[in-house]
Design a protein around this motif. Structure first.
Motif, PDB file in Angstrom:
ATOM      1  N   ASP A   1      90.337 -70.826 -15.147  1.00 54.16           N
ATOM      2  CA  ASP A   1      90.695 -71.467 -16.262  1.00 54.16           C
ATOM      3  C   ASP A   1      90.116 -71.048 -17.599  1.00 54.16           C
TER       4      ASP A   1
ATOM      5  N   ARG B   1      82.164 -68.343  -9.867  1.00 54.20           N
ATOM      6  CA  ARG B   1      83.711 -68.064  -9.584  1.00 54.20           C
ATOM      7  C   ARG B   1      83.925 -66.705 -10.114  1.00 54.20           C
TER       8      ARG B   1
ATOM      9  N   ARG C   1      91.423 -77.637  -8.980  1.00 53.15           N
ATOM     10  CA  ARG C   1      91.332 -76.265  -8.538  1.00 53.15           C
ATOM     11  C   ARG C   1      91.371 -75.921  -7.253  1.00 53.15           C
ATOM     12  N   LYS C   2      91.974 -74.935  -6.682  1.00 52.81           N
ATOM     13  CA  LYS C   2      91.818 -74.672  -5.349  1.00 52.81           C
ATOM     14  C   LYS C   2      91.485 -72.971  -5.121  1.00 52.81           C
TER      15      LYS C   2
ATOM     16  N   TRP D   1      88.556 -68.605  -6.282  1.00 54.64           N
ATOM     17  CA  TRP D   1      88.846 -70.068  -6.916  1.00 54.64           C
ATOM     18  C   TRP D   1      89.752 -69.660  -8.259  1.00 54.64           C
ATOM     19  N   GLN D   2      90.728 -70.396  -8.183  1.00 60.08           N
ATOM     20  CA  GLN D   2      91.383 -70.372  -9.560  1.00 60.08           C
ATOM     21  C   GLN D   2      90.478 -70.512 -10.784  1.00 60.08           C
TER      22      GLN D   2
ATOM     23  N   SER E   1      80.801 -71.442 -13.240  1.00 63.91           N
ATOM     24  CA  SER E   1      81.412 -70.387 -13.593  1.00 63.91           C
ATOM     25  C   SER E   1      81.423 -68.921 -13.311  1.00 63.91           C
TER      26      SER E   1
ATOM     27  N   ILE F   1      94.532 -75.710 -15.438  1.00 68.73           N
ATOM     28  CA  ILE F   1      94.021 -76.165 -13.981  1.00 68.73           C
ATOM     29  C   ILE F   1      93.839 -77.441 -14.331  1.00 68.73           C
TER      30      ILE F   1
END
Length: 249
Positions: A48, A100, A24-25, A45-46, A97, A19
């Motif tokens: 990484d 997410r 980030r989407k 959320w994407q 994080s 990403i």
């Protein structure tokens, strides 16, 4: 610790992918590129490679507790465990994080090869079952879903941890996890690796250039002895002896 136990579904797919900063989407039931026999859809959320560092360390903390129990930890100790400094920026990043991971819903189906027959395993739920931040007490709590243990048992890799977290690029970290999860890595086409890691490079030549840099980073970091790309555009890697251990059932 010298290693971290990382589920193979994390390092053999693009769930924790590439990403670019600021891109980030949020995705909704998005199919995730993965090896044959592994199917993943992701909502949230994407994620990484830095999120994978957090997830792997969270699993390490949870593994020392009763399955499904709340695990209490301090931000300083957690950040030290993933080799990040203890500052306000990193503390806020860690909370983001963990949020997410707790708010991500994954649908995972895998075919696990057992001693007698192939077993199908499925899981639908969050990567982290719960995350709580007590601002007043400066304490943190997290909980992993008990069913996540079945996916871990179906296949995991002991990733050389210090080596992993010291890598600079997300592609090098993804390749490190991917190749660590194979006892004897087989040659893969450059385009296959581009697909599996979730790269957003549209031109294969651009990705090939980034791949060469990342592979050199793995040589410099002491993970690979050598590598080359053959005339069929297949990547051959030769690992150095190390303590990584892969278990696939």
């Amino acid at each position: 610790d010298d290693t971290r136990m990382v589920p193979n579904f994390c390092v053999r797919s693009a769930l924790f992918g590439m990403i670019q900063r600021g891109q980030r989407k949020v995705v909704d039931k998005e199919p995730i590129a993965a090896i044959h026999g592994l199917q993943i859809r992701h909502t949230g959320w994407q994620l990484d490679q830095a999120d994978l560092d957090v997830f792997a360390h969270a699993l390490s903390l949870a593994s020392a507790q009763t399955a499904g129990a709340l695990v209490r930890f301090a931000a300083k100790g957690f950040l030290t465990g993933i080799h990040r400094s203890y500052g306000k920026t990193n503390r806020e990043w860690l909370k983001d994080s963990l949020r997410r991971l707790a708010n991500s819903v994954v649908e995972i189906h895998l075919e696990a090869a057992g001693s007698a027959r192939t077993q199908s395993l499925s899981y639908t739920g969050p990567l982290l079952d719960e995350f709580i931040h007590n601002q007043a007490e400066h304490s943190y709590f997290l909980k992993c879903h008990p069913e996540m243990a079945r996916l871990v048992d179906a296949g995991w890799t002991q990733v050389p941890w210090l080596q992993h977290v010291q890598l600079k690029t997300d592609l090098a970290k993804w390749l490190h996890g991917f190749y660590a999860s194979h006892r004897t890595p087989t040659p893969e086409k450059v385009d296959t690796l581009r697909h599996l890691c979730g790269s957003n490079c549209h031109r294969l030549s651009d990705y090939r250039g980034k791949l060469r840099i990342a592979l050199e980073e793995l040589v410099y970091g002491g993970f690979l002895r050598a590598w080359h790309i053959d005339g069929e555009d297949k990547v051959h890697v030769f690992r150095l002896p190390q303590s990584s251990r892969t278990v696939t059932q």
